[in-house]
Write a protein that holds these residues in place. Sequence first.
Motif, PDB file in Angstrom:
ATOM      1  N   TYR A  84      41.385  41.720  39.233  1.00 29.27           N
ATOM      2  CA  TYR A  84      39.985  41.982  38.939  1.00 29.27           C
ATOM      3  C   TYR A  84      39.443  40.812  38.125  1.00 29.27           C
ATOM      4  O   TYR A  84      40.152  40.241  37.299  1.00 29.27           O
ATOM      5  CB  TYR A  84      39.831  43.268  38.115  1.00 29.27           C
ATOM      6  N   VAL A  85      38.162  40.490  38.342  1.00 26.39           N
ATOM      7  CA  VAL A  85      37.512  39.405  37.604  1.00 26.39           C
ATOM      8  C   VAL A  85      36.277  39.964  36.909  1.00 26.39           C
ATOM      9  O   VAL A  85      35.460  40.645  37.531  1.00 26.39           O
ATOM     10  CB  VAL A  85      37.097  38.249  38.547  1.00 26.39           C
ATOM     11  N   ILE A  86      36.167  39.663  35.616  1.00 22.50           N
ATOM     12  CA  ILE A  86      34.982  40.038  34.838  1.00 22.50           C
ATOM     13  C   ILE A  86      34.385  38.768  34.233  1.00 22.50           C
ATOM     14  O   ILE A  86      35.044  37.741  34.165  1.00 22.50           O
ATOM     15  CB  ILE A  86      35.321  41.046  33.717  1.00 22.50           C
TER      16      ILE A  86
ATOM     17  N   ARG B 245      37.086  40.610  43.011  1.00 22.35           N
ATOM     18  CA  ARG B 245      38.552  40.584  42.992  1.00 22.35           C
ATOM     19  C   ARG B 245      38.948  39.249  43.592  1.00 22.35           C
ATOM     20  O   ARG B 245      38.316  38.772  44.522  1.00 22.35           O
ATOM     21  CB  ARG B 245      39.116  41.748  43.788  1.00 22.35           C
ATOM     22  N   LYS B 246      39.997  38.637  43.040  1.00 22.07           N
ATOM     23  CA  LYS B 246      40.376  37.288  43.432  1.00 22.07           C
ATOM     24  C   LYS B 246      41.897  37.197  43.535  1.00 22.07           C
ATOM     25  O   LYS B 246      42.605  37.776  42.715  1.00 22.07           O
ATOM     26  CB  LYS B 246      39.850  36.344  42.350  1.00 22.07           C
ATOM     27  N   THR B 247      42.369  36.461  44.526  1.00 21.34           N
ATOM     28  CA  THR B 247      43.799  36.211  44.640  1.00 21.34           C
ATOM     29  C   THR B 247      44.124  34.940  43.871  1.00 21.34           C
ATOM     30  O   THR B 247      43.541  33.887  44.115  1.00 21.34           O
ATOM     31  CB  THR B 247      44.231  36.075  46.108  1.00 21.34           C
ATOM     32  N   ILE B 248      45.038  35.071  42.929  1.00 22.52           N
ATOM     33  CA  ILE B 248      45.431  33.973  42.046  1.00 22.52           C
ATOM     34  C   ILE B 248      46.889  33.637  42.320  1.00 22.52           C
ATOM     35  O   ILE B 248      47.731  34.531  42.431  1.00 22.52           O
ATOM     36  CB  ILE B 248      45.286  34.378  40.558  1.00 22.52           C
ATOM     37  N   LYS B 249      47.179  32.353  42.403  1.00 23.29           N
ATOM     38  CA  LYS B 249      48.553  31.897  42.553  1.00 23.29           C
ATOM     39  C   LYS B 249      49.048  31.490  41.172  1.00 23.29           C
ATOM     40  O   LYS B 249      48.493  30.584  40.551  1.00 23.29           O
ATOM     41  CB  LYS B 249      48.627  30.716  43.518  1.00 23.29           C
ATOM     42  N   SER B 250      50.068  32.180  40.682  1.00 24.53           N
ATOM     43  CA  SER B 250      50.572  31.900  39.342  1.00 24.53           C
ATOM     44  C   SER B 250      51.398  30.627  39.328  1.00 24.53           C
ATOM     45  O   SER B 250      51.713  30.058  40.374  1.00 24.53           O
ATOM     46  CB  SER B 250      51.415  33.075  38.841  1.00 24.53           C
ATOM     47  N   SER B 251      51.796  30.214  38.131  1.00 26.71           N
ATOM     48  CA  SER B 251      52.566  28.972  37.982  1.00 26.71           C
ATOM     49  C   SER B 251      53.930  29.059  38.665  1.00 26.71           C
ATOM     50  O   SER B 251      54.514  28.048  39.017  1.00 26.71           O
ATOM     51  CB  SER B 251      52.741  28.632  36.508  1.00 26.71           C
ATOM     52  N   ASN B 252      54.425  30.281  38.867  1.00 29.13           N
ATOM     53  CA  ASN B 252      55.710  30.427  39.568  1.00 29.13           C
ATOM     54  C   ASN B 252      55.537  30.563  41.078  1.00 29.13           C
ATOM     55  O   ASN B 252      56.496  30.803  41.794  1.00 29.13           O
ATOM     56  CB  ASN B 252      56.517  31.597  38.996  1.00 29.13           C
TER      57      ASN B 252
ATOM     58  N   VAL C 133      34.943  47.977  35.682  1.00 33.38           N
ATOM     59  CA  VAL C 133      36.361  48.214  35.410  1.00 33.38           C
ATOM     60  C   VAL C 133      36.526  48.678  33.970  1.00 33.38           C
ATOM     61  O   VAL C 133      35.781  48.265  33.080  1.00 33.38           O
ATOM     62  CB  VAL C 133      37.257  46.977  35.656  1.00 33.38           C
ATOM     63  N   ARG C 134      37.496  49.565  33.805  1.00 30.59           N
ATOM     64  CA  ARG C 134      37.891  50.057  32.483  1.00 30.59           C
ATOM     65  C   ARG C 134      39.336  49.600  32.304  1.00 30.59           C
ATOM     66  O   ARG C 134      40.139  49.709  33.229  1.00 30.59           O
ATOM     67  CB  ARG C 134      37.782  51.575  32.482  1.00 30.59           C
ATOM     68  N   PHE C 135      39.673  49.073  31.130  1.00 30.78           N
ATOM     69  CA  PHE C 135      41.021  48.550  30.920  1.00 30.78           C
ATOM     70  C   PHE C 135      41.360  48.544  29.434  1.00 30.78           C
ATOM     71  O   PHE C 135      40.490  48.681  28.580  1.00 30.78           O
ATOM     72  CB  PHE C 135      41.159  47.132  31.489  1.00 30.78           C
ATOM     73  N   THR C 136      42.640  48.401  29.160  1.00 34.73           N
ATOM     74  CA  THR C 136      43.110  48.251  27.790  1.00 34.73           C
ATOM     75  C   THR C 136      43.452  46.785  27.576  1.00 34.73           C
ATOM     76  O   THR C 136      44.300  46.240  28.286  1.00 34.73           O
ATOM     77  CB  THR C 136      44.355  49.127  27.525  1.00 34.73           C
TER      78      THR C 136
END
Length: 164
Positions: free
Chosen positions: A101-103, A87-94, A64-67
């Motif tokens: 993407y996971v590195i 790649r992972k599905t994350i449940k946020s605090s809301n 992956v390339r990212f800023t």
Amino acid sequence: MRPNRPDTTLKPDQTPTVIGLREWIALPDLGVVGLRAKIDTGASTSALHATDISEFKRDGQRWVRFTAHLGTLVQRRHRCEAPLLTRKTIKSSNGQAQTRYVIRTLLAMGDCAWPVEFTLTCRKTMRYRLLLGSKALVDGRCLVDPARTYIQDKPQILTVPGAQ
């Protein structure tokens, strides 16, 4: 202890590193220095503020390339590339689910360094551009003193190629 789980019990000769609720960190393999991190023991996964994320192949491997965005008051950005772990599905605090993407990259804090998994996500509305979750704290053998901040010295990285 459950099978397939690393032994995280401290040995007698291993002293945990005490850290505060906020610490200065560096991600030397990405060329990132001087980044304030919020320590979040309630979050399992660590997160890095990233935009312009694109997947590509290098030598048959997914990357992956990212800023990476490194500041809130002063806008600093750094273009990064890293091997894509998954790649992972994350449940946020809301309660919202998001696929990220996971590195895995080296994290330096004080005089310690260890590999940490980060999800890449937009954190522009958050005060801290990096969230350090409990998995990273266990791997780095860190104990959090919630009454203190910036206990560790800023990590010293002398050269930062391509920093903007």
